[in-house]
Design an enzyme around this catalytic site. Sequence first.
Site, PDB file in Angstrom:
ATOM      1  N   CYS A 127     -39.992  84.320 -56.006  1.00 17.64           N
ATOM      2  CA  CYS A 127     -41.105  83.369 -55.983  1.00 17.64           C
ATOM      3  C   CYS A 127     -42.050  83.643 -54.820  1.00 17.64           C
ATOM      4  O   CYS A 127     -43.259  83.402 -54.922  1.00 17.64           O
ATOM      5  CB  CYS A 127     -40.578  81.932 -55.926  1.00 17.64           C
ATOM      6  SG  CYS A 127     -39.512  81.582 -54.505  1.00 17.64           S
ATOM      7  N   HIS A 168     -38.480  77.069 -52.156  1.00 20.68           N
ATOM      8  CA  HIS A 168     -39.227  77.688 -53.255  1.00 20.68           C
ATOM      9  C   HIS A 168     -40.699  77.827 -52.875  1.00 20.68           C
ATOM     10  O   HIS A 168     -41.262  76.960 -52.202  1.00 20.68           O
ATOM     11  CB  HIS A 168     -39.092  76.808 -54.507  1.00 20.68           C
ATOM     12  CG  HIS A 168     -39.817  77.329 -55.699  1.00 20.68           C
ATOM     13  ND1 HIS A 168     -39.528  78.553 -56.280  1.00 20.68           N
ATOM     14  CD2 HIS A 168     -40.829  76.797 -56.439  1.00 20.68           C
ATOM     15  CE1 HIS A 168     -40.325  78.742 -57.310  1.00 20.68           C
ATOM     16  NE2 HIS A 168     -41.122  77.699 -57.431  1.00 20.68           N
TER      17      HIS A 168
END
Length: 418
Positions: free
Chosen positions: A103, A360
């Site tokens: 990510c 994230h």
Amino acid sequence: MPPSAAISEEYVRRLSTLSRQLIPRPVVFQLAVKSENAFNASFEEKVRVHVNETSGDPQGKRDGFVLPAAYKHLCSHDVVAGAAEWSKVRRPGVGLYNLGNTCFLNSVLQCLTYTTPLAELALQKRHTRRARTEDMYTVFERHVARVLNKKGGGGMGSFSPSQIVSKLRGISRTFQVGRQEDAHEFLRTFVDSLQKASLRVGGKSDNDLSRIAETTVVHQIFGGYVQSQVKCRKCNFSSTRFDACLDVSLELNNAVANVASALKLHTVVESLDRDNRWHCTVCRKLVPATKRLQFRKLPTVLILHLKRFSPFGGKFSKAIKYNLTLDMKPFMTDVNEEIDCEFSLYGVLVHSGHSTNSGHYYCFVKAPSGAWYEMNDSDVHQVGAKTVLQQQAYILFYQKSKLSKPPVSVTSASPSSS
């Protein structure tokens, strides 16, 4: 010392040092060569490309700043200015599949894909047409074309950025596939790989001792100059240094409420006193002094990295406000030729979590249509500007609202190349 005795090396060394102190130093340009170990250094050391240092006069009427000679440019400013706006209204590009803790890479690639001049020149295959062999820049140009030309939305049409992931170790030996990495670290090293590819296409190496490294397409887009000035409190003598940089890292603390205050902290006058005194070449001793960092020349694309992570792994989670526009005029030096200092926000990279080793990354980008979209790996959906401004930003991407032609360098002798 007896007449017959040879002059000692120590005597010669002291004489040489004294002569350097008495004779004013000229402006010099020096390329700081990067190495893998440099990735563990501070931001300023990581992105510095050249050093232009001069000892100014006590009155400070001139700063000695000189741009690279135009006739040596690998890419002219006009090329970037001509690509500063989208050539046509495009639908938002597709998302990127997460290949296992990628990510950080996906969010950076999406922000770079919507960096207008970089993307427009990539769609024109400007680098690919010049490159003799495949490199990271040619791979990136294919990536941009695939993202922006592929139809899809909300996850439909997403694809795997495997070509770039497979070269992760080539970008930096510190990266490991499958491990969560810092998005800012990847951004810097990836842009640096584009820079090296640009130099090779121009017939230069990244170790080139000329200022040619400051004239690549990468530097025409992301490169700016900062001025660091130290002034003696006793005699007002000042030493001024100019550094080329590709992004700006801003310190955060509880007193910083917004990006403007972070920039103010970044450019505040610092006192050098007591154990931190400065050696003045005029006074010839350690003296109290002041030090200040300011922007001398602004880049086309301004990347602001908010330093949320500590060396010990903790995270500064306070909300830092930012706007859709940013005025950089208050943080510039008094001596500059900048007319347009207004920047417009087009990308926000966010980290959700408590440390660099977890959490994230995702981002928000402004599409060619002017609408904002959240890019969360393969998920792509439209959001409002209000949502964008409410994020806990980690990296902010701004582009100059207007691009004016830069002043011609005093060392220029012929027009810039394309």
